[in-house]
Design an enzyme around this catalytic site. Sequence first.
Site, PDB file in Angstrom:
ATOM      1  N   GLU A   1      18.217   1.317  12.245  1.00 42.55           N
ATOM      2  CA  GLU A   1      17.969  -0.010  11.681  1.00 42.55           C
ATOM      3  C   GLU A   1      16.854   0.005  10.644  1.00 42.55           C
ATOM      4  O   GLU A   1      15.934   0.799  10.732  1.00 42.55           O
ATOM      5  CB  GLU A   1      17.483  -0.955  12.789  1.00 42.55           C
ATOM      6  CG  GLU A   1      18.471  -1.168  13.884  1.00 42.55           C
ATOM      7  CD  GLU A   1      17.852  -2.007  15.012  1.00 42.55           C
ATOM      8  OE1 GLU A   1      18.302  -1.847  16.142  1.00 42.55           O
ATOM      9  OE2 GLU A   1      16.921  -2.781  14.745  1.00 42.55           O
TER      10      GLU A   1
ATOM     11  N   CYS B 225      14.066   7.227  20.667  1.00 44.16           N
ATOM     12  CA  CYS B 225      12.662   7.634  20.718  1.00 44.16           C
ATOM     13  C   CYS B 225      12.390   8.301  22.061  1.00 44.16           C
ATOM     14  O   CYS B 225      12.898   7.857  23.093  1.00 44.16           O
ATOM     15  CB  CYS B 225      11.734   6.429  20.534  1.00 44.16           C
ATOM     16  SG  CYS B 225       9.982   6.908  20.479  1.00 44.16           S
TER      17      CYS B 225
ATOM     18  N   CYS C 279       9.883  -1.256  25.150  1.00 43.15           N
ATOM     19  CA  CYS C 279      10.502  -1.067  23.830  1.00 43.15           C
ATOM     20  C   CYS C 279      11.982  -0.710  23.947  1.00 43.15           C
ATOM     21  O   CYS C 279      12.358   0.142  24.758  1.00 43.15           O
ATOM     22  CB  CYS C 279       9.742   0.034  23.091  1.00 43.15           C
ATOM     23  SG  CYS C 279      10.466   0.441  21.496  1.00 43.15           S
TER      24      CYS C 279
ATOM     25  N   GLU D 240       9.249   7.554  16.731  1.00 46.14           N
ATOM     26  CA  GLU D 240       7.812   7.799  16.574  1.00 46.14           C
ATOM     27  C   GLU D 240       7.634   8.629  15.297  1.00 46.14           C
ATOM     28  O   GLU D 240       7.958   9.823  15.272  1.00 46.14           O
ATOM     29  CB  GLU D 240       7.285   8.540  17.819  1.00 46.14           C
ATOM     30  CG  GLU D 240       5.886   9.096  17.704  1.00 46.14           C
ATOM     31  CD  GLU D 240       4.851   8.129  17.122  1.00 46.14           C
ATOM     32  OE1 GLU D 240       4.686   7.026  17.661  1.00 46.14           O
ATOM     33  OE2 GLU D 240       4.205   8.492  16.118  1.00 46.14           O
TER      34      GLU D 240
ATOM     35  N   LEU E 250      -1.593  -0.068  20.100  1.00 43.83           N
ATOM     36  CA  LEU E 250      -2.576   0.096  21.169  1.00 43.83           C
ATOM     37  C   LEU E 250      -2.079  -0.568  22.464  1.00 43.83           C
ATOM     38  O   LEU E 250      -1.916   0.086  23.484  1.00 43.83           O
ATOM     39  CB  LEU E 250      -3.909  -0.509  20.718  1.00 43.83           C
ATOM     40  CG  LEU E 250      -5.109  -0.103  21.538  1.00 43.83           C
ATOM     41  CD1 LEU E 250      -5.435   1.373  21.329  1.00 43.83           C
ATOM     42  CD2 LEU E 250      -6.322  -0.957  21.184  1.00 43.83           C
ATOM     43  N   HIS E 251      -1.881  -1.861  22.408  1.00 38.26           N
ATOM     44  CA  HIS E 251      -1.260  -2.635  23.500  1.00 38.26           C
ATOM     45  C   HIS E 251      -2.026  -2.655  24.810  1.00 38.26           C
ATOM     46  O   HIS E 251      -1.626  -3.326  25.768  1.00 38.26           O
ATOM     47  CB  HIS E 251       0.183  -2.198  23.762  1.00 38.26           C
ATOM     48  CG  HIS E 251       1.018  -2.076  22.520  1.00 38.26           C
ATOM     49  ND1 HIS E 251       0.842  -2.870  21.419  1.00 38.26           N
ATOM     50  CD2 HIS E 251       2.036  -1.239  22.197  1.00 38.26           C
ATOM     51  CE1 HIS E 251       1.709  -2.532  20.479  1.00 38.26           C
ATOM     52  NE2 HIS E 251       2.447  -1.550  20.920  1.00 38.26           N
TER      53      HIS E 251
ATOM     54  N   ASN F  96       8.452  -9.654  22.009  1.00 38.99           N
ATOM     55  CA  ASN F  96       9.848 -10.058  21.789  1.00 38.99           C
ATOM     56  C   ASN F  96      10.665  -9.592  22.975  1.00 38.99           C
ATOM     57  O   ASN F  96      10.708  -8.379  23.244  1.00 38.99           O
ATOM     58  CB  ASN F  96      10.416  -9.338  20.561  1.00 38.99           C
ATOM     59  CG  ASN F  96      10.100 -10.067  19.281  1.00 38.99           C
ATOM     60  OD1 ASN F  96      10.248 -11.268  19.194  1.00 38.99           O
ATOM     61  ND2 ASN F  96       9.662  -9.308  18.299  1.00 38.99           N
TER      62      ASN F  96
ATOM     63  N   CYS G  84      12.494  -3.620  16.206  1.00 39.07           N
ATOM     64  CA  CYS G  84      13.514  -2.650  15.848  1.00 39.07           C
ATOM     65  C   CYS G  84      14.047  -1.959  17.090  1.00 39.07           C
ATOM     66  O   CYS G  84      13.331  -1.761  18.048  1.00 39.07           O
ATOM     67  CB  CYS G  84      12.914  -1.613  14.915  1.00 39.07           C
ATOM     68  SG  CYS G  84      13.295  -1.930  13.220  1.00 39.07           S
TER      69      CYS G  84
HETATM   70  N1  SAH Z   1       6.738   4.502  17.415  1.00 40.35           N
HETATM   71  C1  SAH Z   1       5.869   3.838  16.540  1.00 40.35           C
HETATM   72  C2  SAH Z   1       6.558   2.994  15.495  1.00 40.35           C
HETATM   73  C3  SAH Z   1       7.747   2.217  15.947  1.00 40.35           C
HETATM   74  S1  SAH Z   1       7.470   0.906  17.098  1.00 40.35           S
HETATM   75  C4  SAH Z   1       4.878   2.997  17.315  1.00 40.35           C
HETATM   76  O1  SAH Z   1       5.037   2.879  18.518  1.00 40.35           O
HETATM   77  O2  SAH Z   1       3.929   2.517  16.713  1.00 40.35           O
HETATM   78  C5  SAH Z   1       6.783  -0.317  16.014  1.00 40.35           C
HETATM   79  C6  SAH Z   1       5.997  -1.395  16.722  1.00 40.35           C
HETATM   80  O3  SAH Z   1       6.884  -2.291  17.431  1.00 40.35           O
HETATM   81  C7  SAH Z   1       5.033  -0.841  17.739  1.00 40.35           C
HETATM   82  O4  SAH Z   1       3.777  -1.446  17.606  1.00 40.35           O
HETATM   83  C8  SAH Z   1       5.711  -1.217  19.015  1.00 40.35           C
HETATM   84  O5  SAH Z   1       4.807  -1.206  20.061  1.00 40.35           O
HETATM   85  C9  SAH Z   1       6.309  -2.561  18.681  1.00 40.35           C
HETATM   86  N2  SAH Z   1       7.309  -3.047  19.620  1.00 40.35           N
HETATM   87  C10 SAH Z   1       8.208  -2.341  20.311  1.00 40.35           C
HETATM   88  N3  SAH Z   1       8.935  -3.142  21.124  1.00 40.35           N
HETATM   89  C11 SAH Z   1       8.478  -4.396  20.920  1.00 40.35           C
HETATM   90  C12 SAH Z   1       8.826  -5.684  21.462  1.00 40.35           C
HETATM   91  N4  SAH Z   1       9.798  -5.815  22.322  1.00 40.35           N
HETATM   92  N5  SAH Z   1       8.126  -6.763  21.031  1.00 40.35           N
HETATM   93  C13 SAH Z   1       7.159  -6.635  20.092  1.00 40.35           C
HETATM   94  N6  SAH Z   1       6.795  -5.457  19.553  1.00 40.35           N
HETATM   95  C14 SAH Z   1       7.442  -4.352  19.967  1.00 40.35           C
HETATM   96 FE1  SF4 Z   2       8.888   4.890  20.667  1.00 36.67          FE
HETATM   97 FE2  SF4 Z   2       7.160   3.284  19.345  1.00 36.67          FE
HETATM   98 FE3  SF4 Z   2       9.071   2.254  20.978  1.00 36.67          FE
HETATM   99 FE4  SF4 Z   2       7.009   3.580  22.023  1.00 36.67          FE
HETATM  100  S1  SF4 Z   2       6.908   1.650  20.864  1.00 36.67           S
HETATM  101  S2  SF4 Z   2       9.188   3.834  22.606  1.00 36.67           S
HETATM  102  S3  SF4 Z   2       6.686   5.175  20.515  1.00 36.67           S
HETATM  103  S4  SF4 Z   2       9.399   3.394  19.100  1.00 36.67           S
END
Ligand code: SAH
Ligand code: SF4
Length: 406
Positions: free
Chosen positions: A91, A119, A126, A219, A274-275, A349, A392
């Site tokens: 995507e 990933c 995620c 990632e 970070l989260h 989300n 995404c």
């Molecule tokens: N793997 C990398 C880049 C892709 S994820 C990373 O983790 O940074 C891109 C962003 O989307 C990250 O900050 C991830 O934590 C966030 N993300 C993933 N699932 C999500 C969700 N359900 N709601 C909001 N943000 C989300």
């Molecule tokens: Fe992979 Fe980033 Fe999703 Fe974590 S948040 S599973 S590193 S895409």
Amino acid sequence: MLPDIKSLNREEIESRFAAWNQPAYRVAQLLDWLYVRRATDWNAMSNLPKALREKLREQFTLQTLELVHKQGTEDTTQKFLWKLADGALIESVLIPANPALYGEASDRHTLCISTQVGCAYGCKFCASGLEGWKRNLDVQEILEQILAVERHVTNAQRAVAVADAPGVPRGDETGGETPPEPAGGTPAPPGSPLEAASPPATRNPSRTVDNVVVMGMGEPLANYDHLLKALKILNAPWGGGIGARKITISTSGLAPQIRRLATEPLQFRLAISLHGATDAVRNRLMPVNKKYPLAELVAACETYQRVKGRMITLEYILIAGINDSLDQVCPLAGLAKRLFAKVNLIPYNRVEDLPWQRPSEEVCEGFLAALEKQKITATLRREKGGDIDAACGQLRLKTERALAGA
Ligand code: SAH
Ligand code: SF4
């Protein structure tokens, strides 16, 4: 399997052309077709001699992404689901900077791109990691996301312009795959002296995407070599011409690769997912934290910040009952101060099949206010009903599951 032409950088094409006894200006012509006119067919490259086109066709592929599905309209966020040559789905998400009011098209866009199919990092919230990791994207598959979106937008705009032109019959509005005319007019005939003098591609006149965020599926720093090669081509004046400061790489926290990125000459922006501001919270959400705990991650970020002198962004998804309590504010503010970072708060989300929930608006606003009270620069994403803004990985997951069900 043949390599794709867009997986080669300028030097590699130059040395290949030199070995074929081609004059140097042919390289500029080819790059112009690839990155300015975004050609999808060797035959379209009308100022390259036929014999050279045949040679290229024998030795390289010229792959494009097949659009499987698109959500959203021109003036909103648009989500593109692409099929790759091996059938895998990825995507990209195009976000207008100024959502157009009163029907005017937005002129500035950010594109969120993917770097892997699936990933391996398995963050618990995620969608991208839900079905595991399939493979890394190739250089050209990373780059093509920008080119394919721009082709799509250009063709859509052309179709609208043609339809709006007085007296043009509707049958004429197929944008097709014909590349747009170059800014400088019709190319010189092949072999003519004018052709050799035609200016090389230094700027893309019809760029739709001005910012790129590497925050799609996968990632990015786990596909380091392909990512960096693609981003260097995207940045080069002969390639995409997008400034490094307009490219943000988001990582879940691969400390050694962050240190490696700090040694690159280009000034990419860095965002850290970070989260959680303590190991206890982060361990619950992100398995990567067991490998690179906060102390190690923050030390790597400090190095990046020191070497680059650039502000890092800390991404912080707010998940109800998991990381949204005010006791995370102090440690988060401490990390942000240490790294001279700003904080992006993102209400979660929802992902189908996962138990996590977004906190109420009051909780999100309260978390933001508490951070600001600590003198931290922070933003809270406030748009509602994130149907297509959803993170995404979700569109792909839904489609793959529907296909498997069928
Ligand atoms: N793997 C990398 C880049 C892709 S994820 C990373 O983790 O940074 C891109 C962003 O989307 C990250 O900050 C991830 O934590 C966030 N993300 C993933 N699932 C999500 C969700 N359900 N709601 C909001 N943000 C989300
Ligand atoms: Fe992979 Fe980033 Fe999703 Fe974590 S948040 S599973 S590193 S895409």
